[in-house]
Write an enzyme that holds these catalytic residues in place. Structure first.
Site, PDB file in Angstrom:
ATOM      1  N   THR A  27      38.571  45.588  27.651  1.00 24.36           N
ATOM      2  CA  THR A  27      37.526  46.551  27.299  1.00 24.36           C
ATOM      3  C   THR A  27      37.461  46.743  25.783  1.00 24.36           C
ATOM      4  O   THR A  27      36.376  46.742  25.192  1.00 24.36           O
ATOM      5  CB  THR A  27      37.799  47.894  27.997  1.00 24.36           C
ATOM      6  OG1 THR A  27      37.727  47.693  29.416  1.00 24.36           O
ATOM      7  CG2 THR A  27      36.792  48.955  27.583  1.00 24.36           C
TER       8      THR A  27
ATOM      9  N   TYR B 259      28.410  46.575  38.225  1.00 26.07           N
ATOM     10  CA  TYR B 259      27.037  47.099  38.131  1.00 26.07           C
ATOM     11  C   TYR B 259      26.709  48.013  39.313  1.00 26.07           C
ATOM     12  O   TYR B 259      26.314  49.165  39.126  1.00 26.07           O
ATOM     13  CB  TYR B 259      26.000  45.980  38.040  1.00 26.07           C
ATOM     14  CG  TYR B 259      24.587  46.563  37.927  1.00 26.07           C
ATOM     15  CD1 TYR B 259      24.209  47.260  36.786  1.00 26.07           C
ATOM     16  CD2 TYR B 259      23.668  46.453  38.970  1.00 26.07           C
ATOM     17  CE1 TYR B 259      22.948  47.833  36.681  1.00 26.07           C
ATOM     18  CE2 TYR B 259      22.408  47.027  38.868  1.00 26.07           C
ATOM     19  CZ  TYR B 259      22.047  47.713  37.728  1.00 26.07           C
ATOM     20  OH  TYR B 259      20.812  48.296  37.629  1.00 26.07           O
TER      21      TYR B 259
ATOM     22  N   TYR C 244      42.250  45.325  37.435  1.00 24.60           N
ATOM     23  CA  TYR C 244      41.971  46.217  36.304  1.00 24.60           C
ATOM     24  C   TYR C 244      41.228  47.454  36.829  1.00 24.60           C
ATOM     25  O   TYR C 244      40.034  47.398  37.103  1.00 24.60           O
ATOM     26  CB  TYR C 244      41.145  45.442  35.275  1.00 24.60           C
ATOM     27  CG  TYR C 244      40.930  46.139  33.953  1.00 24.60           C
ATOM     28  CD1 TYR C 244      41.511  47.369  33.654  1.00 24.60           C
ATOM     29  CD2 TYR C 244      40.138  45.536  32.967  1.00 24.60           C
ATOM     30  CE1 TYR C 244      41.305  47.978  32.430  1.00 24.60           C
ATOM     31  CE2 TYR C 244      39.925  46.146  31.732  1.00 24.60           C
ATOM     32  CZ  TYR C 244      40.507  47.367  31.479  1.00 24.60           C
ATOM     33  OH  TYR C 244      40.282  47.980  30.263  1.00 24.60           O
TER      34      TYR C 244
ATOM     35  N   LYS D 171      46.576  46.853  36.002  1.00 24.29           N
ATOM     36  CA  LYS D 171      46.530  47.752  34.861  1.00 24.29           C
ATOM     37  C   LYS D 171      45.835  49.014  35.323  1.00 24.29           C
ATOM     38  O   LYS D 171      44.693  48.962  35.791  1.00 24.29           O
ATOM     39  CB  LYS D 171      45.751  47.131  33.695  1.00 24.29           C
ATOM     40  CG  LYS D 171      45.573  48.090  32.536  1.00 24.29           C
ATOM     41  CD  LYS D 171      44.702  47.574  31.405  1.00 24.29           C
ATOM     42  CE  LYS D 171      44.669  48.638  30.302  1.00 24.29           C
ATOM     43  NZ  LYS D 171      43.694  48.373  29.244  1.00 24.29           N
TER      44      LYS D 171
END
Lengths: 310, 310
Positions: free
Chosen positions: B51, B114, B144, B174
Site C-alpha cells: 500500500t 472493488y 493482506y 499481514k
C-alpha cells in the site's frame, strides 16, 4: 433505428452491460455482442464496463479485446460509453485512448479507488493526468460518483473545478450515490453549465428528467430496458408516474438478490442459456433456491424480456 | 549479511518500499534499487508493491519491469515479498507468476477490493483461482488484511478455509486492521498451524512477537528500519519495552502527516534528493509548511537515517 451524430451528446437510458464469461471464466464476446444488439433494439445505450459489467474484474487487455469485438460486429460506438477507469492512471489512459480512437460517444470514469480519504486536489490531478495524456479533443468524460462501492466520492467542488478546467471534456456525471439531495444539487449547479446528469438508477429517472437531467445509467436496463427507455421518451406524458411505479416494482424484485448475479440469472432464464449465469470471483452466482425464487417472483409479476432470443 | 535459504520462510521486519517516480511520474528503477540496498543493509526485507509503495497506482507492466530491475541489480529475491494483487484475477495471476519465477520469498496478496460486501465464498474462489492458475508449488501467499483501505476484510473463517485447502501455499498474513484483538486471534488460531503472522505496524511488533508472531510489515520501516529490525532481533531482552516506546515516538511524528508523502519527504530530506518527494495522484506531496514541520519535528527528536547516501 437512428443514432445521434458524433457531434451530439449521448443521453437517455444506458445499460451497464453485464459481461458473459465462459466456463474458463474468459469474457465471451459472442454472447456480449448478442446482448448489446438486443439492448440497442430496446432503445438503450451501452455503458459497457460499468460496475454491473464486472469491469473491475477484467484486465485492460480483456476490455480492449471486447471493445474491438463489439465494434467489429457493427455495434455503433456512438451508442457506447465504456467505463475506462482503473486505480492506476496508465491503465486508465490506455483504455480511454482506445475508446476515443474507436469513436465511442464518451467514457464513464471512476476516480482511482484504492486509496481512501484522498483530497479533491489529488482527484483533480488524477483526472487531469488522464485528460492530458490522452490528449484528444474528442474525449468526453462522464464522471462516475458511486461512493457505496468506490468509497471515494466526487464532491461538488471537484466537479466545479474539473468543469472549469476542462469544459469541453467533462461532459457529464452518473450519480450512483442513491442520495437524491446530491443528484438535485448536481442538476441545479451543473446541468445549466453543460454537465449532463444521469441518475445512477431508474428509480430516480423521472425526478432526474423533471429536474433537467438527461437520463439514467442503470443495472436494471440489462433486463427491463424497453419500459425504462419508454419512460425516458414519454416522461412528460400523464402516465409518467404510473410508468415510474411499474419500473420500481420490477427493480424491487431484483433488489432482493445480489444484483449482478440476479441480472445474469434472469438473462440465463429468459434466454434459456444457463451459461449466462457465470460470474467472476469475488462474485458468486445465485444458488438454486435463489434462482428459483427470482424466476417465480418475475413470473408472478408478468415480467418479460421481449425479443431476447433463445 | 546472510539471507535465509529458499526453503526457509521470510520473517522479521519488512518494508513496504516506497516507489520513487521521476518528473514524468514514471517509476524510477535506479532510485528504487538504491533505497532497497539501504533497507537490506539496515536489516529489513522488501515488501515492494505494498500500500505504501503506491502499488495500486502502477500498472502490472510497470511492476513487472521494476521487479526485473531489482533482481538484475542483485537485490536478492529471497528477501522480497512483492504485493501482487489487483481487482482482476488475470492481473494478479500475471504478476504473481512473475514473482514466483523470479524466486521471490513470497507474495503479499490483497483480496479483490472493488466490489464491497462480497462473501467469504467469493473471496475464497478469488484466491483459489489465482493459486490454481499460477500452478506452482513454490508459491507462498501472505494474505493482506487491511480493511481501512481495501474495505474488504479477510475474516478468520476465510483464513481457516484457505489454510485447510492450500496448507503449503498460504504461508502467512499481514494484519493491518489496527485491531489488536484480531491480530491476537490470528496468533492463537493460526500461527500454531503454520500461518506466519506479521503485524501491519511496528506499533504492534513487540506484542506480536510475544504472541508467537514472526514480525511486522510496516510503512515506518522505510525511514526507521534499523531500530525496528533491532527490536525484532532483541525482543526478549530487558530493554524491549523501552525500544518499543522509542519506535512509537518516531511513528507518532509521521502520523501527523499523510503517511506516504511524509515517508517520501523524509527520504528526500535526509538524502538531500528532492526528487524523492514525488507521488502519483490521487496522492499529493506535502506542501512547504508540512515539509518544514516534519523536518523540524524529526530533528527535534534527534531522528536520523544513518547510511542513507546523499
Amino acid at each position: 433505428m437512428t443514432y445521434p451524430s458524433s457531434t451530439e451528446r449521448i443521453h437517455g437510458v444506458l445499460s451497464p452491460v453485464v459481461t458473459p464469461f465462459d466456463r474458463e471464466l474468459r469474457p465471451d464476446g459472442e454472447r456480449l455482442v448478442k446482448h448489446c444488439r438486443w439492448l440497442l433494439e430496446q432503445g438503450v445505450g451501452l455503458a459497457v464496463f460499468g460496475t454491473n459489467s464486472e469491469a473491475n474484474s477484467m484486465s485492460v487487455a480483456e476490455k480492449i479485446a471486447l471493445l474491438d469485438t463489439l465494434v467489429a460486429a457493427g455495434i455503433p460506438p456512438t451508442r457506447m460509453m465504456p467505463g475506462t477507469a482503473a486505480c492506476a492512471f496508465p491503465d486508465t489512459v490506455e483504455l480511454t485512448r482506445h475508446a476515443v480512437q474507436l469513436g465511442c460517444a464518451g467514457v464513464l470514469m471512476l476516480p482511482p479507488f484504492y486509496y481512501k480519504g484522498v483530497s479533491d486536489e489529488g482527484l483533480f490531478r488524477s483526472y487531469a493526468e488522464v485528460i492530458e495524456r490522452v490528449g484528444d479533443n474528442r474525449l468526453r468524460i462522464y464522471l462516475y460518483h458511486i461512493p457505496p462501492v468506490a468509497q471515494v466520492p466526487i464532491s461538488l467542488p471537484l466537479i466545479e473545478r474539473l468543469l472549469k478546467a476542462y469544459p469541453s471534456t467533462i461532459a457529464g456525471i452518473k450519480d450512483s450515490s442513491g442520495d437524491w439531495a446530491n443528484t438535485s444539487a448536481m442538476l441545479e449547479q451543473f446541468q445549466p453549465h453543460g454537465l449532463d446528469v444521469f441518475a445512477g438508477s431508474e428509480a430516480f429517472l423521472l425526478r432526474t428528467l423533471r429536474g433537467g437531467g438527461v437520463g439514467c445509467i442503470t443495472a436494471a436496463a440489462n433486463v427491463n430496458p424497453g419500459p425504462i427507455a419508454q419512460l425516458a421518451r414519454s416522461w412528460q406524458q400523464p402516465d409518467a408516474d404510473a410508468q415510474q411505479a411499474a419500473l420500481n416494482d420490477v427493480r424491487a424484485i431484483f433488489q432482493q438478490f445480489p444484483m449482478i448475479p440476479a441480472l445474469k440469472a434472469a438473462i440465463a432464464h429468459y434466454s434459456d442459456d444457463p451459461a449466462w449465469a457465470t460470474v467472476r470471483p469475488p462474485l458468486v452466482e445465485l444458488d438454486d433456491a435463489q434462482r428459483t425464487a427470482l424466476a417465480q417472483a418475475l413470473h408472478a409479476a408478468d415480467f418479460a424480456m421481449p425479443g431476447l432470443a433463445a
